[in-house]
Design an enzyme around this catalytic site. Structure first.
Site, PDB file in Angstrom:
ATOM      1  N   LYS A   8       0.853  -1.209   0.000  1.00 42.53           N
ATOM      2  CA  LYS A   8       0.000   0.000   0.000  1.00 42.53           C
ATOM      3  C   LYS A   8       0.880   1.247   0.000  1.00 42.53           C
ATOM      4  O   LYS A   8       2.062   1.179   0.369  1.00 42.53           O
ATOM      5  CB  LYS A   8      -0.922   0.044   1.220  1.00 42.53           C
ATOM      6  CG  LYS A   8      -0.234   0.070   2.602  1.00 42.53           C
ATOM      7  CD  LYS A   8       0.175   1.440   3.123  1.00 42.53           C
ATOM      8  CE  LYS A   8       0.827   1.363   4.509  1.00 42.53           C
ATOM      9  NZ  LYS A   8       1.647   2.514   4.863  1.00 42.53           N
ATOM     10  N   PRO A  90       9.696  -4.607   0.378  1.00 49.29           N
ATOM     11  CA  PRO A  90      10.768  -4.432   1.366  1.00 49.29           C
ATOM     12  C   PRO A  90      10.227  -4.177   2.773  1.00 49.29           C
ATOM     13  O   PRO A  90       9.102  -3.691   2.947  1.00 49.29           O
ATOM     14  CB  PRO A  90      11.550  -3.226   0.842  1.00 49.29           C
ATOM     15  CG  PRO A  90      10.698  -2.581  -0.177  1.00 49.29           C
ATOM     16  CD  PRO A  90       9.695  -3.586  -0.666  1.00 49.29           C
ATOM     17  N   ALA A  93       9.572  -0.211   5.177  1.00 50.39           N
ATOM     18  CA  ALA A  93       9.500   0.661   4.004  1.00 50.39           C
ATOM     19  C   ALA A  93       8.288   1.588   4.015  1.00 50.39           C
ATOM     20  O   ALA A  93       8.174   2.463   3.158  1.00 50.39           O
ATOM     21  CB  ALA A  93       9.458  -0.195   2.739  1.00 50.39           C
ATOM     22  N   LEU A  95       5.367   0.467   3.342  1.00 47.70           N
ATOM     23  CA  LEU A  95       4.523  -0.088   2.279  1.00 47.70           C
ATOM     24  C   LEU A  95       3.567  -1.153   2.799  1.00 47.70           C
ATOM     25  O   LEU A  95       2.832  -1.766   2.020  1.00 47.70           O
ATOM     26  CB  LEU A  95       5.399  -0.672   1.161  1.00 47.70           C
ATOM     27  CG  LEU A  95       6.291   0.343   0.431  1.00 47.70           C
ATOM     28  CD1 LEU A  95       7.226  -0.366  -0.550  1.00 47.70           C
ATOM     29  CD2 LEU A  95       5.441   1.379  -0.316  1.00 47.70           C
ATOM     30  N   GLY A  96       3.582  -1.395   4.102  1.00 54.03           N
ATOM     31  CA  GLY A  96       2.596  -2.288   4.725  1.00 54.03           C
ATOM     32  C   GLY A  96       2.798  -3.763   4.436  1.00 54.03           C
ATOM     33  O   GLY A  96       1.854  -4.543   4.598  1.00 54.03           O
ATOM     34  N   GLY A  97       3.993  -4.170   4.036  1.00 53.34           N
ATOM     35  CA  GLY A  97       4.215  -5.574   3.651  1.00 53.34           C
ATOM     36  C   GLY A  97       3.850  -6.556   4.760  1.00 53.34           C
ATOM     37  O   GLY A  97       3.105  -7.515   4.523  1.00 53.34           O
ATOM     38  N   GLY A  98       4.362  -6.341   5.959  1.00 58.95           N
ATOM     39  CA  GLY A  98       4.092  -7.248   7.083  1.00 58.95           C
ATOM     40  C   GLY A  98       2.608  -7.271   7.420  1.00 58.95           C
ATOM     41  O   GLY A  98       2.034  -8.331   7.714  1.00 58.95           O
ATOM     42  N   SER A  99       1.961  -6.109   7.357  1.00 54.94           N
ATOM     43  CA  SER A  99       0.530  -6.015   7.650  1.00 54.94           C
ATOM     44  C   SER A  99      -0.279  -6.774   6.605  1.00 54.94           C
ATOM     45  O   SER A  99      -1.263  -7.462   6.926  1.00 54.94           O
ATOM     46  CB  SER A  99       0.076  -4.551   7.653  1.00 54.94           C
ATOM     47  OG  SER A  99       0.785  -3.824   8.623  1.00 54.94           O
ATOM     48  N   SER A 100       0.140  -6.658   5.344  1.00 48.57           N
ATOM     49  CA  SER A 100      -0.564  -7.335   4.256  1.00 48.57           C
ATOM     50  C   SER A 100      -0.424  -8.849   4.396  1.00 48.57           C
ATOM     51  O   SER A 100      -1.401  -9.606   4.218  1.00 48.57           O
ATOM     52  CB  SER A 100       0.016  -6.863   2.919  1.00 48.57           C
ATOM     53  OG  SER A 100      -0.737  -7.344   1.845  1.00 48.57           O
ATOM     54  N   ASP A 132      -2.538  -1.031  10.434  1.00 45.84           N
ATOM     55  CA  ASP A 132      -2.709  -1.104   8.973  1.00 45.84           C
ATOM     56  C   ASP A 132      -3.323  -2.422   8.517  1.00 45.84           C
ATOM     57  O   ASP A 132      -3.685  -2.558   7.351  1.00 45.84           O
ATOM     58  CB  ASP A 132      -1.335  -1.034   8.282  1.00 45.84           C
ATOM     59  CG  ASP A 132      -0.749   0.357   8.282  1.00 45.84           C
ATOM     60  OD1 ASP A 132      -1.465   1.303   8.625  1.00 45.84           O
ATOM     61  OD2 ASP A 132       0.439   0.478   7.925  1.00 45.84           O
TER      62      ASP A 132
HETATM   63  O1  C5P Z   1      -0.278  -0.450  15.028  1.00 43.85           O
HETATM   64  P1  C5P Z   1       1.159  -0.681  14.689  1.00 43.85           P
HETATM   65  O2  C5P Z   1       1.755  -1.847  15.434  1.00 43.85           O
HETATM   66  O3  C5P Z   1       1.453  -0.712  13.248  1.00 43.85           O
HETATM   67  O4  C5P Z   1       1.920   0.614  15.243  1.00 43.85           O
HETATM   68  C1  C5P Z   1       3.320   0.668  15.463  1.00 43.85           C
HETATM   69  C2  C5P Z   1       3.622   1.873  16.323  1.00 43.85           C
HETATM   70  O5  C5P Z   1       3.333   3.083  15.602  1.00 43.85           O
HETATM   71  C3  C5P Z   1       2.775   1.961  17.588  1.00 43.85           C
HETATM   72  O6  C5P Z   1       3.422   1.316  18.641  1.00 43.85           O
HETATM   73  C4  C5P Z   1       2.692   3.448  17.817  1.00 43.85           C
HETATM   74  O7  C5P Z   1       3.877   3.904  18.471  1.00 43.85           O
HETATM   75  C5  C5P Z   1       2.724   4.055  16.432  1.00 43.85           C
HETATM   76  N1  C5P Z   1       1.391   4.407  15.899  1.00 43.85           N
HETATM   77  C6  C5P Z   1       0.727   5.514  16.411  1.00 43.85           C
HETATM   78  N2  C5P Z   1      -0.511   5.840  15.910  1.00 43.85           N
HETATM   79  C7  C5P Z   1      -1.061   5.124  14.919  1.00 43.85           C
HETATM   80  C8  C5P Z   1      -0.404   4.006  14.381  1.00 43.85           C
HETATM   81  C9  C5P Z   1       0.833   3.665  14.892  1.00 43.85           C
HETATM   82  O8  C5P Z   1       1.218   6.205  17.308  1.00 43.85           O
HETATM   83  N3  C5P Z   1      -2.257   5.483  14.442  1.00 43.85           N
END
Ligand code: C5P
Length: 296
Positions: A8, A90, A93, A95-100, A132
């Site tokens: 993404k 990558p 990055a 690009l959300g790879g792990g989330s996808s 994500d």
């Molecule tokens: O949700 P995710 O694990 O991807 O988020 C990683 C880190 O990014 C969170 O620990 C937080 O510090 C930050 N984050 C945030 N607000 C968001 C998404 C992520 O502060 N909306």
């Protein structure tokens, strides 16, 4: 069973405020990009994980494994899985790879087990895995709010292409948000750019750019190119993207970029907003059909 998992970009990323749970409220427009990891999962007697990236462990540091564990607990199964993940997106990055990959794991396991979980349950599990991840359950152009997990589909044209450039370093999302928190309030806003799709910006740029000096250099170089409609950082970086009109425009931009920045920056030219939702929809119970659209 196999699935391709798209990347993404954040076409715009506005940070609206700080939340009591430590996260930030966002308003961000996310679009799928035609760059895919390939995930294969089969039920086996013993659990195993294999990837083309040796640094990806088959333990709970890996979002795919966490997704599988969460699914197993929620769907109350003790099945073991043979998981193979071929990464093209990558890491670190934006690009959300792990989330996808994590969203694809939930969808594949739900299909493998005969759809025990509803679409709402899958979205709720996805939100537990990361902000994500829910986007990739649907993988379609969406305006995302709250932590990023509340989505509203939003039209975006098909047929445009995108050039992606990621230097040899990644950016930690948590690190980017904590640098953002430390910024004086007057600097908590990315530079706006007027485009056919609205006024766009990325509020994490002023948090990330002072530490990773190559990123604003890449962005400025792309911004000056007449063939790039828009250049911005995606998510928390380190990818900078530029929207172009066609694949051939993307390829010539790529060639010009490589002459200036060399071979050590990873680049890719991909379709912007490809039709991935059919692929994902085919994994939902309501869409089971003879025409099962799992791409090989
Ligand atoms: O949700 P995710 O694990 O991807 O988020 C990683 C880190 O990014 C969170 O620990 C937080 O510090 C930050 N984050 C945030 N607000 C968001 C998404 C992520 O502060 N909306």
């Amino acid at each position: 069973m196999k699935i391709l998992t798209p990347a993404k970009i954040n076409l715009t990323l506005e940070i609206v405020g700080r939340r009591s749970d430590g996260y930030h409220d966002l308003a961000t427009w996310m679009l799928p990009v035609g760059l895919y990891d390939r995930l294969e999962i089969n039920v086996k007697d013993v659990q195993s994980f294999e990837s083309n990236l040796p640094e990806l462990e088959g333990d709970s540091s890996n979002l795919v494994i966490r997704a599988a564990e969460l699914f197993r607990r929620t769907a109350t199964t003790d099945a073991c899985y043979d998981i193979r993940l071929e990464k093209a997106i990558p890491i670190g990055a934006g690009l959300g790879g792990g989330s996808s990959d994590a969203a694809a794991t939930l969808l594949l396991l739900n299909k493998l087990h005969g759809f025990p979980l509803t679409s709402q349950e899958l979205h709720a599990l996805a939100a537990q895995l990361g902000s994500d991840v829910p986007f990739f359950i649907d993988a379609q152009s969406a305006w995302c709010t709250s932590r990023g997990e509340v989505m509203e589909p939003r039209e975006f044209p098909r047929g445009l292409w995108i050039f992606l450039a990621k230097p040899g370093f990644g950016v930690s999302t948590a690190g980017a948000y904590s640098a953002y928190t430390a910024l004086p309030s007057l600097q908590k806003r990315g530079r706006e750019v007027t485009t056919p799709w609205g006024v766009l910006r990325n509020d994490l740029e002023p948090a990330v750019f002072p530490k990773y000096l190559l990123l604003p250099v890449i962005k400025d170089w792309l911004t000056k190119r007449a063939d790039a409609t828009l250049a911005l950082m995606s998510g928390s970086g380190s990818t900078i993207f530029a929207v172009v009109q066609s694949q051939s425009e993307g390829e010539s931009l790529n060639a010009a970029f490589r002459q200036v920045f060399g071979e050590r920056v990873w680049t890719s030219v991909c379709q912007l907003n490809p039709e991935c939702s059919r692929l994902v929809a085919s994994l939902h119970r309501s869409q089971i059909s003879e025409n099962f659209d799992l791409r090989e």
